[in-house]
Enzyme design. Structure first.
Site, mmCIF file in Angstrom:
data_model
loop_
_atom_site.group_PDB
_atom_site.id
_atom_site.type_symbol
_atom_site.label_atom_id
_atom_site.label_comp_id
_atom_site.label_asym_id
_atom_site.label_seq_id
_atom_site.Cartn_x
_atom_site.Cartn_y
_atom_site.Cartn_z
ATOM 1 N N LYS A 118 -8.828 3.870 -19.454
ATOM 2 C CA LYS A 118 -9.217 4.127 -20.826
ATOM 3 C C LYS A 118 -8.061 3.879 -21.794
ATOM 4 O O LYS A 118 -7.682 2.748 -22.040
ATOM 5 C CB LYS A 118 -9.768 5.548 -20.926
ATOM 6 N N ASP A 167 -8.311 17.319 -16.537
ATOM 7 C CA ASP A 167 -8.607 15.920 -16.864
ATOM 8 C C ASP A 167 -8.203 15.705 -18.318
ATOM 9 O O ASP A 167 -8.804 16.262 -19.229
ATOM 10 C CB ASP A 167 -10.096 15.651 -16.651
ATOM 11 N N TYR A 186 -17.737 14.675 -16.849
ATOM 12 C CA TYR A 186 -18.033 13.288 -16.538
ATOM 13 C C TYR A 186 -19.051 13.207 -15.400
ATOM 14 O O TYR A 186 -18.922 13.888 -14.386
ATOM 15 C CB TYR A 186 -16.744 12.570 -16.164
ATOM 16 N N ARG A 205 0.822 -1.213 0.000
ATOM 17 C CA ARG A 205 0.000 0.000 0.000
ATOM 18 C C ARG A 205 0.856 1.263 0.000
ATOM 19 O O ARG A 205 0.432 2.315 -0.475
ATOM 20 C CB ARG A 205 -0.942 -0.016 1.215
#
Length: 375
Positions: free
Chosen positions: A199, A174, A102, A50
């Site tokens: 994406k 973005d 979005y 982590r």
């Protein structure tokens, strides 16, 4: 590897041969924990997955080099990246968002940021006068999405960065639709770039992820990194490895995505059943001049508005054979989606709008499929 083109960077940075074995493909480190000394000293720089992982670090190096930033952080999803950044803002912060964006981001700033005492306002980011008026009072963060989802509006990153900085804001862009192969917001004045690496970076519709790239490895970057480590929205090593794998073909895929999109747009723009094509490569697009200045190509995301309203749009989508009705974008396969149907109880997209992600199939086959669906 300074001075190289983005396509070369995507192949080589972070994908260097393994020094231990000479393997050309990067190794995958799945270990959740790493050996340390009796007083916690890190033998090889790692302690717990982590808090750091060699495979993730390779991906971070790739992202930094591609966007031209000093620091990059990877996350379990694009939403995790956005949420971690926005929740690092203090109570009382104010953020200016685009009015076309979005839907997941919209739900975040409408439903969750107010609970943290963060004020969210929206503006048409393609209207500099409207943004200038909205920046008349001090601002904590200005959020850019260009091209926007799903109307494909274009925002002038350099001009908005100047306005945002004058108002005291951190400027975030973005860059998911464009990728750094087509657009590099940090070079235009943005402070942070956000990606849904699910994406185009992944490129095969099989890996979830998100990223933030910071122009400077500053106090905010450290704060976000600390919050990521503590709250745990980290990217799994196998997901990082798959994303690295996708990076190696990113340049070739983006070139073909864009070439296919150009042909499909030419067909759709001339079809009598289509009321409007939203794609910044069209000279008639309101943001075409800005897009031509700040983008290397115009991307493979577009939306169309079908004559006859919602029912006509749904009928067309239902007749397609090669295009798949599905959420997401940036994969090898071409996707189409009626955005209003998937945006929740309060959709913002026009009811006759279909969003298209142009894939890597032969463009002639895609055009034939659209033709038979439109009748």
């Amino acid at each position: 590897m300074s001075g190289l083109h983005p396509g070369t960077i995507a192949v080589h940075v972070g994908n260097e041969a393994d020094p231990a074995t000479g393997a050309v493909a990067p190794p995958l480190h799945l270990s959740t924990t790493f050996r340390h000394g009796p007083s916690g000293e890190r033998v090889a720089g790692y302690e717990y997955q982590r808090e750091g992982n060699p495979t993730n670090d390779r991906l971070r190096e790739t992202l930094k080099a591609l966007e031209g930033g000093e620091e990059a952080l990877t996350f379990a999803s694009g939403m995790a990246a956005m949420t971690t950044l926005l929740e690092s803002l203090p109570t009382g912060a104010s953020v200016l968002f685009p009015n076309d964006c979005y839907s997941g981001l919209r739900m975040l700033f409408e439903e969750f940021l107010p609970e943290r005492g963060i004020t969210a306002d929206t503006v048409d980011m393609s209207d500099l006068d409207a943004v200038r008026a909205a920046c008349a009072t001090p601002l904590s963060m200005l959020w850019i999405e260009t091209p926007s989802n799903p109307l494909m509006k274009i925002a002038d990153i350099a001009a908005l960065a100047q306005l945002g900085h004058a108002a005291g804001a951190v400027v975030v862009a973005d860059n998911t639709f464009a990728t750094p192969l087509l657009q590099r917001p940090l070079t235009l004045g943005a402070d942070i770039v956000m990606h849904s690496t699910t994406k185009y970076f992944g490129g095969h519709s099989d890996v979830l992820g998100g990223a933030l790239v910071f122009a400077k490895n500053d106090a905010l970057a450290h704060k976000v990194a600390h919050r990521l480590h503590v709250t745990g929205a980290v990217l799994a090593p196998f997901s990082a490895w798959l994303t690295l794998r996708g990076c190696r073909s990113l340049g070739a895929r983006m070139a073909m995505h864009c070439a296919n999109a150009r042909k499909i747009v030419a067909f759709l723009a001339a079809h009598p059943a289509i009321e409007r094509v939203n794609w910044p490569g069209l000279p008639t697009h309101p943001g075409h001049a800005v897009a031509a200045q700040q983008m290397r190509d115009f991307g493979a995301m577009l939306s169309i508005e079908v004559r006859g309203g919602r029912e006509a749009a749904l009928a067309m989508a239902g007749k397609l054979r090669i295009f798949t009705n599905a959420t997401s974008l940036g994969g090898c396969e071409s996707l189409i989606e009626h955005r209003a149907s998937v945006e929740g109880p309060n959709p913002r997209s026009p009811q006759n709008l279909l969003r298209i992600s142009v894939g890597l199939e032969d463009a002639e086959d895609l055009i034939a499929d659209l033709g038979q669906a439109l009748g």
